[in-house]
Structure formats: structure tokens, C-alpha cells
Design an enzyme around this catalytic site. Structure first.
Site, PDB file in Angstrom:
ATOM      1  CG  HIS A 132       3.115   7.791   2.229  1.00  0.00           C
ATOM      2  ND1 HIS A 132       3.633   8.285   1.058  1.00  0.00           N
ATOM      3  CD2 HIS A 132       1.786   8.023   2.167  1.00  0.00           C
ATOM      4  CE1 HIS A 132       2.658   8.784   0.323  1.00  0.00           C
ATOM      5  NE2 HIS A 132       1.517   8.630   0.967  1.00  0.00           N
ATOM      6  CB  SER A 165       0.257   3.784   4.318  1.00  0.00           C
ATOM      7  OG  SER A 165      -0.973   4.248   3.902  1.00  0.00           O
ATOM      8  CB  CYS A 225      -5.420  -1.222   3.664  1.00  0.00           C
ATOM      9  SG  CYS A 225      -5.088   0.555   3.606  1.00  0.00           S
ATOM     10  CB  CYS A 233      -0.891  -0.046   1.239  1.00  0.00           C
ATOM     11  SG  CYS A 233      -1.841   1.444   1.526  1.00  0.00           S
ATOM     12  CG  HIS A 250      -1.075  -1.450   6.306  1.00  0.00           C
ATOM     13  ND1 HIS A 250      -0.025  -0.999   5.561  1.00  0.00           N
ATOM     14  CD2 HIS A 250      -2.177  -0.881   5.768  1.00  0.00           C
ATOM     15  CE1 HIS A 250      -0.457  -0.183   4.617  1.00  0.00           C
ATOM     16  NE2 HIS A 250      -1.772  -0.099   4.715  1.00  0.00           N
TER      17      HIS A 250
HETATM   18  N1  COD Z   1      -5.634  15.745 -10.039  1.00  0.00           N
HETATM   19  C1  COD Z   1      -6.204  14.552 -10.270  1.00  0.00           C
HETATM   20  N2  COD Z   1      -5.560  13.368 -10.071  1.00  0.00           N
HETATM   21  C2  COD Z   1      -4.299  13.428  -9.649  1.00  0.00           C
HETATM   22  C3  COD Z   1      -3.629  14.645  -9.389  1.00  0.00           C
HETATM   23  C4  COD Z   1      -4.359  15.845  -9.588  1.00  0.00           C
HETATM   24  N3  COD Z   1      -3.800  17.033  -9.372  1.00  0.00           N
HETATM   25  N4  COD Z   1      -2.370  14.365  -8.974  1.00  0.00           N
HETATM   26  C5  COD Z   1      -2.254  13.028  -8.982  1.00  0.00           C
HETATM   27  N5  COD Z   1      -3.413  12.450  -9.380  1.00  0.00           N
HETATM   28  C6  COD Z   1      -3.725  11.044  -9.540  1.00  0.00           C
HETATM   29  C7  COD Z   1      -2.553  10.185  -9.947  1.00  0.00           C
HETATM   30  O1  COD Z   1      -2.329  10.217 -11.333  1.00  0.00           O
HETATM   31  C8  COD Z   1      -3.003   8.804  -9.465  1.00  0.00           C
HETATM   32  O2  COD Z   1      -3.694   8.096 -10.453  1.00  0.00           O
HETATM   33  C9  COD Z   1      -3.950   9.117  -8.308  1.00  0.00           C
HETATM   34  O3  COD Z   1      -4.130  10.518  -8.284  1.00  0.00           O
HETATM   35  C10 COD Z   1      -3.415   8.663  -6.937  1.00  0.00           C
HETATM   36  O4  COD Z   1      -3.298   7.317  -6.969  1.00  0.00           O
HETATM   37  P1  COD Z   1      -2.170   6.468  -6.195  1.00  0.00           P
HETATM   38  O5  COD Z   1      -2.059   5.183  -6.947  1.00  0.00           O
HETATM   39  O6  COD Z   1      -0.973   7.294  -5.964  1.00  0.00           O
HETATM   40  O7  COD Z   1      -2.804   6.263  -4.793  1.00  0.00           O
HETATM   41  P2  COD Z   1      -3.869   5.244  -4.155  1.00  0.00           P
HETATM   42  O8  COD Z   1      -5.117   5.083  -4.928  1.00  0.00           O
HETATM   43  O9  COD Z   1      -3.153   4.006  -3.748  1.00  0.00           O
HETATM   44  O10 COD Z   1      -4.362   6.080  -2.904  1.00  0.00           O
HETATM   45  C11 COD Z   1      -3.526   6.636  -2.055  1.00  0.00           C
HETATM   46  C12 COD Z   1      -4.051   7.855  -1.376  1.00  0.00           C
HETATM   47  C13 COD Z   1      -3.564   9.045  -2.157  1.00  0.00           C
HETATM   48  C14 COD Z   1      -5.550   7.906  -1.312  1.00  0.00           C
HETATM   49  C15 COD Z   1      -3.436   7.839   0.021  1.00  0.00           C
HETATM   50  O11 COD Z   1      -3.643   9.022   0.658  1.00  0.00           O
HETATM   51  C16 COD Z   1      -3.969   6.686   0.825  1.00  0.00           C
HETATM   52  O12 COD Z   1      -3.447   5.593   0.755  1.00  0.00           O
HETATM   53  N6  COD Z   1      -5.043   6.906   1.573  1.00  0.00           N
HETATM   54  C17 COD Z   1      -5.611   5.912   2.418  1.00  0.00           C
HETATM   55  C18 COD Z   1      -5.515   6.503   3.764  1.00  0.00           C
HETATM   56  C19 COD Z   1      -5.446   5.589   4.902  1.00  0.00           C
HETATM   57  O13 COD Z   1      -6.473   5.233   5.417  1.00  0.00           O
HETATM   58  N7  COD Z   1      -4.235   5.259   5.322  1.00  0.00           N
HETATM   59  C20 COD Z   1      -4.012   4.491   6.493  1.00  0.00           C
HETATM   60  C21 COD Z   1      -3.483   3.128   6.266  1.00  0.00           C
HETATM   61  S1  COD Z   1      -3.082   2.845   4.668  1.00  0.00           S
HETATM   62 ZN    ZN Z   2      -2.935   0.920   3.539  1.00  0.00          ZN
END
Ligand code: COD
Ligand code: ZN
Length: 376
Positions: free
Chosen positions: A52, A49, A175, A47, A68
Site C-alpha cells: 500500500h 500494507s 502481523c 504484507c 514490519h
Molecule cells: N467479496 C469477497 N471477497 C473479495 C471481494 C469481495 N467483493 N473482493 C476481493 N475479495 C477477496 C480477494 O479475492 C482476496 O482473496 C481477499 O478478498 C483479500 O485478500 P488479500 O490477499 O488481498 O489480503 P490479505 O488477506 O493479505 O489482507 C489484507 C487486508 C485486506 C485485510 C488488509 O486490509 C490488511 O492487511 N489488513 C490488516 C490491517 C492492519 O492491521 N494493518 C496494519 C499493519 S499491516
Molecule cells: Zn502487515
């Protein structure tokens, strides 16, 4: 030969330092103490995180066993554990459910005060660790630690699931899937026939799209600056996709134009940027629009916005783990998956053996994967 009550030597991926690859090491895993459960992990997703932590964006005490989003089988239990027994198939819960704190007792709450997310100590609730490597204690990650063949968790941070469920798929319910899907069906409570916009079409955003679809939304607009994300979004339920880079005007205005000047009923920020958070808010209906923040904002960031956006009636909320109370909901989500109420396959772009964990992180960083599942 039973391993119960004994120290288990096994393989784990250890994060010794930030900005360095994880190292596969032999570690010792102590038996579970009272109210703890030792789990043999069989599948774990990678994931954002976890990454991160490696990049340094999420500060936790090192060395640590990350991971996780997982599923496995109970190996043994400590004294007093009644919720699971050896052999049960389980999902560890990074957001535990103790049942006694204010959030657990409130019908609307789900962020249990036993969580190790807000100020991570990296320890079991009793303040100690169950992992050692080369004579050093290794920290636990957000009540779970799944990048290891065996882990120990508190009984509040694990739940039994249907033994027939494929662990290498339902691990995502630990998650990413639940976070996005729940943001739509649980936090926003999307209504049938409504119009939704999902900003960010990564694994969590796609799960939010699936949640909007399951709730019966009639229009689901995917928003992403990377158009290679669009085909999958359309496959899982988006009815159209827009790229903000294709327009001169702000994306909120584009969404108003697309909805006959009304704005969307629900918007979801699944990117983790402050500018997209305000853009998502401004994109929803000025009076009854609901905007949900799912993406984790950069630490210490702040937002300034025109309060008129809220004065007119919009609702701005956040969502952790999709608003689900974890122990109550994870087994139900697994049953829903088994009952084909949603799919997980489109989210799993790669499956790798555990030893290739660093390759899995590289796929995530280069945007090539949605989810990589590691198997043991
Ligand atoms: N406008 C639109 N889309 C965008 C922009 C923008 N300006 N910038 C980037 N993007 C797109 C990217 O191209 C990408 O497709 C998407 O946003 C983000 O996707 P990923 O693959 O980086 O991320 P995910 O889907 O895995 O999600 C990650 C989150 C960003 C949501 C992250 O904050 C998260 O994991 N949140 C879960 C929070 C949580 O509960 N964490 C605790 C344990 S994990
Ligand atoms: Zn997670």
C-alpha cells in the site's frame, strides 16, 4: 569483533519513490540510543500494507525502509534497556505496547498511543532516524522497518520470543497471522459451536478462519469472489465456501438461506471494501450477531447503511492487530505455535532470498502468493 556501539553498513531495500520498485542499497545503521534496540533481521514477510505504501494508497514520508512482519536476533541495546539483551530472539512490534497510555492501561485496549500507524511520521520516538543512505536520512516504517539486515526500534516495539521458534515461520505472528486469528479469538471472542462467515480468504482471512476453528466454531463459511482461494480455506478450517458471483441475490441473503434464516453468529470483513463491510454486517444475526472489520478501508471512504441493522442489537466492531496487546501476546502466540495450537505453513506459499524482494511483491500483486517470506 563486536559491532556494538558502531555504525553498521548493511543491505536494505529502500523505497525512494512511490510506484517504483524497491532498490537494494548499502545503508548505514546507527547504534541504538537509550531505550532502543538494534536487531539483526533474519526473516520478514511481505504484507499488503508494505505494498500500500509503494502503490501510494498508504501515505508515509519517503525515502523509507519498509517491512514490519519480521523476526530476528538482538545485536546490541542502548542504555537502560532491560527487556531484551544481545542474542535474544525477538519479533518487532508495529503496534507497540508502552504500558502507560490509556489503551495500554485499559483491559480492552491495544492500540498504543506510541503507534506510528494513524499519522505516520516515519521517525524514532525522539524524532530522528537511525538509517542513512548516500548521505540522506531514511525514514522508519511503523516503528519497525524490516527490509534491512539491521534495524533499530524502540524498546516498546520489540519482544523476546522462544529461541527455539523457527524465525522464518513465526515472523508472520508480527502481523498477518495475529491480525486475522485475533479478530476471531480476541476481538469477536467466537464461542464454541457457533457459525462464522469470513469475507476475504487472503492470508489475514485464512488466519481468521483458523481463529474461528481454534475457538471451536462448528460452521465456518468462507466468502470470496476468487474460487481458487477455496481449497486452502477448507484446508485450514472452513467447513464450506461461497462465491458471491454465483448468486443473483445479495450475499447477506445467501448467508441467511444457508443458516436457516438466522444469519451467522459472527462475520469478519477481511477484504478492505466498504460494500463487503455492510454485507458482512447484514449477514450476522439481527440481534446477537457480531461483525468485525479487519480490512483497511480505502482512505477517505464513507459508508451509509440502514441503522435498523444495529438497532435490533447487532454489534459492529473493528480490530487492529487482532485486538492483542502486542508485548503481552506475541510471546504467547509463539508458544502456542510451538505447542501446535495452530499452523503457519499453509500461509507461507513462497520463500525467497532478500534480494528477490521485488519478485515477492509481484507475487502478491498478481494474487499468486498468500505470504512470501524473505530470508537473509
Ligand atoms: N467479496 C469477497 N471477497 C473479495 C471481494 C469481495 N467483493 N473482493 C476481493 N475479495 C477477496 C480477494 O479475492 C482476496 O482473496 C481477499 O478478498 C483479500 O485478500 P488479500 O490477499 O488481498 O489480503 P490479505 O488477506 O493479505 O489482507 C489484507 C487486508 C485486506 C485485510 C488488509 O486490509 C490488511 O492487511 N489488513 C490488516 C490491517 C492492519 O492491521 N494493518 C496494519 C499493519 S499491516
Ligand atoms: Zn502487515
Amino acid at each position: 569483533m563486536s559491532t556494538a556501539g558502531k555504525v553498521i553498513k548493511c543491505k536494505a531495500a529502500v523505497a525512494w519513490e512511490i510506484k517504483k520498485p524497491l532498490v537494494i542499497e548499502q545503508i548505514e545503521v546507527a547504534p541504538p540510543k537509550a531505550h532502543e534496540v538494534r536487531i539483526k533481521i533474519l526473516a520478514t514477510g511481505i504484507c499488503r500494507s508494505d505494498d500500500h505504501v509503494i502503490s501510494g494508497a498508504f501515505t508515509v514520508p519517503l525515502p523509507m525502509v519498509l517491512g514490519h512482519e519480521a523476526a530476528g536476533v538482538v545485536e546490541s541495546v542502548g542504555e537502560g534497556v532491560t527487556c531484551v539483551k544481545p542474542g535474544d530472539h525477538v519479533i518487532p512490534l508495529f503496534n507497540p505496547q508502552c504500558g502507560n497510555c490509556s489503551s495500554c492501561r485499559n483491559t480492552r485496549g491495544n492500540l498504543c498511543t506510541q503507534n506510528d500507524l494513524s499519522e505516520p511520521r516515519g521517525l524514532m520516538p525522539d524524532g530522528t532516524c537511525r538509517f542513512t543512505c548516500k548521505g540522506k536520512s531514511l525514514h522508519h516504517f511503523i516503528s519497525t522497518s524490516s527490509f534491512t539486515e539491521y534495524t533499530v526500534v524502540h524498546e516498546n516495539a520489540v519482544v523476546k520470543i522462544d529461541a527455539a521458534a523457527p524465525l522464518e515461520k513465526v515472523c508472520l505472528i508480527g502481523c498477518g497471522f495475529s491480525t486475522g486469528y485475533g479478530a476471531a479469538v480476541q476481538t469477536a471472542k467466537v464461542e464454541r459451536g457457533s457459525t462464522c462467515a469470513v469475507f476475504g480468504l487472503g492470508g489475514v482471512g485464512l488466519s481468521a478462519v483458523m481463529g474461528c476453528k481454534a475457538a471451536g466454531a462448528s460452521r465456518i463459511i468462507g466468502v470470496d469472489i476468487n474460487k481458487s482461494k477455496f481449497p486452502k480455506a477448507l484446508e485450514v478450517g472452513a467447513t464450506e465456501c461461497v462465491n458471491p458471483l454465483d448468486y443473483k441475490k445479495p450475499i447477506s441473503e445467501v448467508l441467511f438461506d444457508l443458516t436457516g434464516g438466522q444469519g451467522v453468529d459472527y462475520s469478519f470483513e477481511v477484504v478492505g471494501r466498504t460494500d463487503t463491510m455492510t454485507a458482512a454486517l447484514a449477514s450476522c444475526h439481527e440481534n446477537y450477531g457480531i461483525s468485525v472489520i479487519v480490512g483497511v478501508p480505502p482512505s477517505a471512504s464513507e459508508i451509509s447503511f440502514n441503522p435498523m441493522l444495529l438497532f435490533t442489537g447487532r454489534t459492529w466492531k473493528g480490530s487492529v492487530f487482532g485486538g492483542w496487546k502486542s508485548k503481552n501476546s506475541v510471546p504467547k502466540l509463539v508458544s502456542d505455535y510451538m505447542g501446535k495450537k495452530f499452523v503457519l505453513d499453509p500461509l507461507i506459499t513462497h520463500t525467497l532470498p532478500f534480494e528477490k524482494i521485488n519478485d515477492g511483491f509481484e507475487l502478491l500483486r498478481t494474487g499468486k502468493s498468500i505470504r512470501t517470506v524473505l530470508t537473509f
